[in-house]
Design an enzyme around this catalytic site. Structure first.
Site, PDB file in Angstrom:
ATOM      1  CD  GLU A  96      33.173  48.855  32.049  1.00 44.38           C
ATOM      2  OE1 GLU A  96      33.770  49.907  32.328  1.00 44.38           O
ATOM      3  OE2 GLU A  96      32.064  48.843  31.490  1.00 44.38           O
ATOM      4  CB  CYS A 107      39.917  52.398  36.333  1.00 43.44           C
ATOM      5  SG  CYS A 107      38.193  52.521  36.832  1.00 43.44           S
TER       6      CYS A 107
HETATM    7  P1  NAD Z   1      44.559  42.694  35.825  1.00 47.66           P
HETATM    8  O1  NAD Z   1      44.177  42.816  34.387  1.00 47.66           O
HETATM    9  O2  NAD Z   1      45.955  42.350  36.142  1.00 47.66           O
HETATM   10  O3  NAD Z   1      43.660  41.578  36.560  1.00 47.66           O
HETATM   11  C1  NAD Z   1      42.262  41.510  36.451  1.00 47.66           C
HETATM   12  C2  NAD Z   1      41.810  40.066  36.537  1.00 47.66           C
HETATM   13  O4  NAD Z   1      42.414  39.339  35.469  1.00 47.66           O
HETATM   14  C3  NAD Z   1      42.179  39.356  37.830  1.00 47.66           C
HETATM   15  O5  NAD Z   1      41.038  38.669  38.309  1.00 47.66           O
HETATM   16  C4  NAD Z   1      43.272  38.371  37.432  1.00 47.66           C
HETATM   17  O6  NAD Z   1      43.159  37.132  38.086  1.00 47.66           O
HETATM   18  C5  NAD Z   1      43.059  38.164  35.954  1.00 47.66           C
HETATM   19  N1  NAD Z   1      44.309  37.992  35.215  1.00 47.66           N
HETATM   20  C6  NAD Z   1      45.498  38.606  35.446  1.00 47.66           C
HETATM   21  N2  NAD Z   1      46.434  38.195  34.558  1.00 47.66           N
HETATM   22  C7  NAD Z   1      45.813  37.300  33.757  1.00 47.66           C
HETATM   23  C8  NAD Z   1      46.241  36.511  32.641  1.00 47.66           C
HETATM   24  N3  NAD Z   1      47.495  36.572  32.189  1.00 47.66           N
HETATM   25  N4  NAD Z   1      45.340  35.698  32.063  1.00 47.66           N
HETATM   26  C9  NAD Z   1      44.080  35.617  32.492  1.00 47.66           C
HETATM   27  N5  NAD Z   1      43.619  36.329  33.545  1.00 47.66           N
HETATM   28  C10 NAD Z   1      44.467  37.161  34.165  1.00 47.66           C
HETATM   29  O7  NAD Z   1      44.105  44.069  36.494  1.00 47.66           O
HETATM   30  P2  NAD Z   1      44.330  44.561  37.972  1.00 47.66           P
HETATM   31  O8  NAD Z   1      45.772  44.811  38.196  1.00 47.66           O
HETATM   32  O9  NAD Z   1      43.624  43.667  38.920  1.00 47.66           O
HETATM   33  O10 NAD Z   1      43.546  45.971  37.941  1.00 47.66           O
HETATM   34  C11 NAD Z   1      44.126  47.158  37.506  1.00 47.66           C
HETATM   35  C12 NAD Z   1      43.683  47.517  36.090  1.00 47.66           C
HETATM   36  O11 NAD Z   1      42.277  47.463  36.000  1.00 47.66           O
HETATM   37  C13 NAD Z   1      44.055  48.964  35.741  1.00 47.66           C
HETATM   38  O12 NAD Z   1      44.541  48.995  34.409  1.00 47.66           O
HETATM   39  C14 NAD Z   1      42.739  49.722  35.850  1.00 47.66           C
HETATM   40  O13 NAD Z   1      42.666  50.874  35.042  1.00 47.66           O
HETATM   41  C15 NAD Z   1      41.760  48.673  35.415  1.00 47.66           C
HETATM   42  N6  NAD Z   1      40.442  48.934  35.972  1.00 47.66           N
HETATM   43  C16 NAD Z   1      39.433  49.328  35.146  1.00 47.66           C
HETATM   44  C17 NAD Z   1      38.179  49.618  35.667  1.00 47.66           C
HETATM   45  C18 NAD Z   1      37.036  50.050  34.799  1.00 47.66           C
HETATM   46  O14 NAD Z   1      35.912  50.084  35.299  1.00 47.66           O
HETATM   47  N7  NAD Z   1      37.250  50.375  33.545  1.00 47.66           N
HETATM   48  C19 NAD Z   1      37.961  49.502  37.044  1.00 47.66           C
HETATM   49  C20 NAD Z   1      39.011  49.095  37.851  1.00 47.66           C
HETATM   50  C21 NAD Z   1      40.249  48.812  37.312  1.00 47.66           C
END
Ligand code: NAD
Length: 443
Positions: free
Chosen positions: A194, A228
């Site tokens: 997602e 998002c």
């Molecule tokens: P992110 O991808 O930075 O982090 C999400 C998760 O991934 C966290 O739990 C984090 O610990 C982990 N993570 C971060 N970097 C990592 C790495 N290098 N290796 C492994 N795991 C890692 O996202 P965010 O900043 O928390 O959220 C914002 C993003 O999420 C935006 O792009 C938004 O559009 C998207 N989002 C999508 C939805 C949806 O339903 N499609 C909903 C909410 C947010």
């Protein structure tokens, strides 16, 4: 046989969870406020009540969704009765982001439990108060062997991804989505991703401009734009752009009064890093409203940018904050040119009184989901699947779609023994014409 296969056990677990989330509702709302001043109304609307509704819906329907579904048999197999069994994948990992830090952990978790899986959730490290209360709810409600919460940052997520899972459900950025997909590929683990994108919001010249502005301002500045499916940028018809910007300004002022920093209804940017990223996006842009910021509180006011250059940073990346660029268009070819510059978005919105035009837009562009004459609200209907397409995601969930996501659909044909039609067995000599006719008429 795994204890999670028993439907009664699953339902009891969900009922226990229902009791626990009701008990902790105030604590969750407080944690969300402590993490980024999320307004209580928004927490109830988009987090706690959403989860209560999803839980109740799942508890009501679990028996219906879980039972083997009988389908019409193929006459080729006569006599048979045919079923689709819903089999839990096994061990499921759920990784969540920070922007709806409660709901985006619990919503997939509820479905994964309902479908009979063992679940490990990893909430975001950027919302530590919410993460802590989620961990508390889970440890008080479930046996560790059934549902567990592992808190921590990137390294913890990487360690979890290095293990073998039967399903991974990830919500977050496109960049990390690719890391998750690569890790999953090592073990051919199926994934739901997602993700995000740059969501266009088209305002046609014949739209109800005042209402459009009200609905866009709500969907954009909810959670301070950190949603998002928030409209990322507006494509306003050039004939109405000026007037429409005036409506946007008026609606922002009505919603958050003259000084949104003092409004209890406007959240903060999650951390200094994101605040800096957003403030930098404003450099060299024509700010026609807002643009006020306060580093000490990670505050950035609702901001409108007029006619950004499509090559500028604000039009390159997903904004994910309270900045709303307005770009004008004249023809449908302009819309095509601008929208197709980007990967397929998670959402698309079109405001128009011309149903044919709106339908054409919906059919001509590929996007995860969206609305005609509103923003964001498609998320609220549990009878609609929610998910992206292309770079905005793989797979979908909510309601029965979420149950299906966490279940392997296992087809089984139960054959009768009272008749055994001979045409499929060797020797085949002289049977080709017969098999052609049988396949033509009975498959
Ligand atoms: P992110 O991808 O930075 O982090 C999400 C998760 O991934 C966290 O739990 C984090 O610990 C982990 N993570 C971060 N970097 C990592 C790495 N290098 N290796 C492994 N795991 C890692 O996202 P965010 O900043 O928390 O959220 C914002 C993003 O999420 C935006 O792009 C938004 O559009 C998207 N989002 C999508 C939805 C949806 O339903 N499609 C909903 C909410 C947010």
């Amino acid at each position: 046989m795994s204890f999670t296969l028993d439907i009664h056990h699953r339902k009891q677990a969900l009922l226990k969870l229902l009791n626990s989330v009701q008990l902790h509702e105030e604590a969750i709302i407080k944690a969300l406020y402590d993490d980024f001043k999320k307004p209580a109304f928004e927490s109830v609307f988009s987090e706690t009540s959403f989860i209560l509704a999803e839980l109740n819906h799942t508890i009501t329907n679990i028996h219906k969704w879980a039972k083997p579904q009988r389908v019409l048999p193929s006459l080729l197999n006569f006599p048979s009765t045919d079923y689709i069994y819903k089999e839990p994948y096994g061990k499921v990992l759920i990784i969540a982001p920070w922007n709806y830090p409660y709901q985006l952990v619990l919503s997939p978790m509820i479905a994964a439990i309902a479908a009979g899986n063992q679940v490990v959730v990893k909430p975001s490290e950027l919302t530590p108060n919410t993460s802590r209360i989620i961990a508390k709810i889970i440890s008080e409600t479930f046996d560790k062997n059934h549902v567990d919460c592992i808190e921590g940052g990137v390294e913890v997520t990487q360690q979890l991804l290095a293990q073998r899972w039967d399903y991974i459900f990830f919500t977050g950025s496109v960049t990390v989505g690719k890391i998750v997909a690569k890790a999953a590929a090592e073990n051919l683990t199926p994934v739901t991703l997602e993700l995000g994108g740059k969501n266009p919001c088209i305002v046609a010249e014949n739209a109800n401009l005042k209402l459009a502005a009200k609905r866009i301002v709500w969907g954009k500045f909810l959670n301070a734009g950190q949603t998002c499916i928030a409209p990322d940028y507006i494509l306003a018809h050039q004939k109405i752009k000026r007037t429409f910007i005036d409506y946007l300004k008026a609606e922002i002022t009505t919603a958050y009064v003259e000084n949104p920093e003092a409004s209890p209804d406007f959240a903060r940017i999650i951390n200094a890093k994101n605040w800096k990223r957003l403030v930098t996006l404003l450099e060299n842009e024509t700010i026609v409203f807002g643009g006020n910021s306060n580093a000490s509180d990670c505050y950035l006011s609702p901001t409108i940018i007029d006619e950004p250059n499509l090559e500028s940073p604000v039009m390159h990346e997903e904004i994910f904050g309270p900045i709303l660029p307005v770009v004008s268009f004249e023809t449908e070819a302009d819309l095509q040119r601008i929208i197709s510059k980007y990967e397929k978005p998670l959402s698309l919105y079109v405001f128009s009184d011309d149903t044919q035009f709106a339908k054409k837009i919906i059919q001509n562009f590929s996007f995860g989901g969206g609305c005609i004459n509103d923003t964001v609200v498609h998320f609220a209907n549990k009878r609609l699947p929610f998910g992206g397409v292309g770079h905005s995601g793989i797979g979908a969930y909510h309601g029965k779609f979420a149950f299906a996501t966490f279940s392997h659909h296992k087809p089984v044909v139960k054959k009768g023994n009272w008749l055994d039609l001979p045409f499929r067995y060797a020797p085949y000599q002289g049977k080709i014409k017969l098999i052609k006719n049988v396949l033509k008429w009975f498959s």
